[in-house]
Design a protein around this motif. Structure first.
Motif, PDB file in Angstrom:
ATOM      1  N   SER A 176       0.802  -1.228   0.000  1.00 17.14           N
ATOM      2  CA  SER A 176       0.000   0.000   0.000  1.00 17.14           C
ATOM      3  C   SER A 176       0.830   1.271   0.000  1.00 17.14           C
ATOM      4  O   SER A 176       0.264   2.373  -0.089  1.00 17.14           O
ATOM      5  N   THR A 177       2.148   1.148   0.074  1.00 19.77           N
ATOM      6  CA  THR A 177       2.996   2.344   0.084  1.00 19.77           C
ATOM      7  C   THR A 177       3.771   2.543  -1.218  1.00 19.77           C
ATOM      8  O   THR A 177       4.574   3.467  -1.328  1.00 19.77           O
ATOM      9  N   HIS A 200       0.129   4.646  -5.031  1.00 19.94           N
ATOM     10  CA  HIS A 200      -0.033   3.735  -3.895  1.00 19.94           C
ATOM     11  C   HIS A 200      -1.481   3.671  -3.406  1.00 19.94           C
ATOM     12  O   HIS A 200      -1.962   2.609  -3.000  1.00 19.94           O
ATOM     13  N   SER A 201      -2.176   4.807  -3.502  1.00 21.21           N
ATOM     14  CA  SER A 201      -3.560   4.861  -3.016  1.00 21.21           C
ATOM     15  C   SER A 201      -4.581   4.584  -4.113  1.00 21.21           C
ATOM     16  O   SER A 201      -5.762   4.410  -3.837  1.00 21.21           O
ATOM     17  N   ASN A 236      -5.454  -2.910  -2.106  1.00 20.02           N
ATOM     18  CA  ASN A 236      -4.398  -2.900  -1.093  1.00 20.02           C
ATOM     19  C   ASN A 236      -4.667  -3.908   0.031  1.00 20.02           C
ATOM     20  O   ASN A 236      -3.727  -4.378   0.672  1.00 20.02           O
ATOM     21  N   ASN A 284      -3.187  -6.973  -1.432  1.00 24.91           N
ATOM     22  CA  ASN A 284      -1.816  -6.834  -1.948  1.00 24.91           C
ATOM     23  C   ASN A 284      -1.726  -7.207  -3.429  1.00 24.91           C
ATOM     24  O   ASN A 284      -0.771  -7.881  -3.850  1.00 24.91           O
TER      25      ASN A 284
END
Lengths: 117, 108
Positions: free
Chosen positions: A30-31, A53-54, A74, A77
Motif C-alpha cells: 500500500s505504500t 499507492h492509493s 491494497n 496486496n
C-alpha cells in the motif's frame, strides 16, 4: 523477500478481453506505486500503465488509453489490468513492476498475452 | 517522449574481457538513468540506477557512468552468467519511463 506473481494471460481473439492479476508479498504494497510493463516479441520494453499507492493517480500509455484499466486492492496486496478491445499488437509478455525513485526495482516473471484469431 | 538509443545492437565478447555498452537519450535526463539485465525467459533485473549506483547484490564488475544524454555500462571482466540482453531506461520523464532497444552481449 519481495515477490510479484502475474497471472491471467492466455490466447484471446482480436476484440476480446482479459484481466491480468499480480499478487505481491514481502513488502508493504500500500505504500508503493505499481506499473504494468510489456514486451512484444523482438521489441523493446514498453511502459503500459501506472497506479499510485492509493489508487488516486493513474496514467496510461497512449497505445492502450481507453481500452485498458489498471486497478489495485491494497487489502489483497494485488494489482490488476483489465484489457478490453484487444488488438494483435497487444501480444506481449506483461510484467508487473514496482516503482521506486530509482526505476523499476522489482519485477514479476511475466504472463504471456497472445491476441490472434 | 524521450527516445533511448543503445549501441551496439550485439556485442561479441570473450569471457574475461571487458564490455562497453552505450546509451543515448534524445534529450537530457540528468542522472535519472537505469540499466537492466535480462536473461532468456526471465524478467529484467535492475543493475544500475542513478546512472552509476549499483543495485543491491550487483557485482562490482558492473559500473555505470554518464549524465545528460550519454551513458555507458561497463562490465570489467565478463563472466559466463553475464551473457544476456542489457537495457537502459530513463526515469526522468515520469510516468512515461522509456527503454532503449537493448544490447545483446554474446559469447565470442
Amino acid at each position: 523477500e519481495v515477490q510479484l506473481v502475474e497471472s491471467g494471460g492466455g490466447l484471446v481473439q482480436p476484440g476480446g478481453s482479459l484481466r491480468l492479476s499480480c499478487a505481491t508479498s514481502g513488502f508493504t504494497f500500500s505504500t508503493y506505486g505499481m506499473n504494468w510493463v510489456r514486451q512484444a516479441p523482438g521489441k523493446r520494453l514498453e511502459w503500459v500503465s501506472y497506479i499510485s499507492h492509493s489508487g488516486a493517480s493513474i496514467y496510461y500509455a497512449d497505445s492502450v488509453k481507453g481500452r485498458f484499466t489498471i486497478s489495485r486492492d491494497n487489502a489483497k496486496n494485488s494489482l490488476y489490468l483489465q484489457m478490453n478491445s484487444l488488438r494483435d499488437e497487444d501480444t506481449a509478455i506483461y510484467y508487473c513492476a514496482r516503482a521506486s525513485q530509482t526505476g523499476y526495482d522489482y519485477w514479476g516473471q511475466g504472463t504471456l498475452v497472445t491476441v490472434s484469431s | 517522449e524521450i527516445v533511448m538509443t543503445q549501441s551496439p545492437a550485439t556485442l561479441s565478447v570473450s569471457p574475461g574481457e571487458r564490455a562497453t555498452l552505450s546509451c543515448r537519450a534524445s534529450q537530457g535526463v540528468s542522472s535519472n538513468l537505469a540499466w537492466y539485465q535480462q536473461k532468456p525467459g526471465q524478467a529484467p533485473r535492475l543493475l544500475i540506477y542513478g546512472a552509476s549506483t549499483r543495485a543491491t547484490g550487483v557485482p562490482a564488475r558492473f559500473s555505470g557512468s554518464g549524465s545528460g544524454t550519454e551513458f555507458t555500462l561497463t562490465i570489467s571482466s565478463l563472466q559466463s552468467e553475464d551473457f544476456a540482453v542489457y537495457y537502459c531506461q530513463q526515469y526522468n520523464n515520469w510516468p512515461l519511463w522509456t527503454f532503449g532497444q537493448g544490447t545483446k552481449v554474446e559469447i565470442k
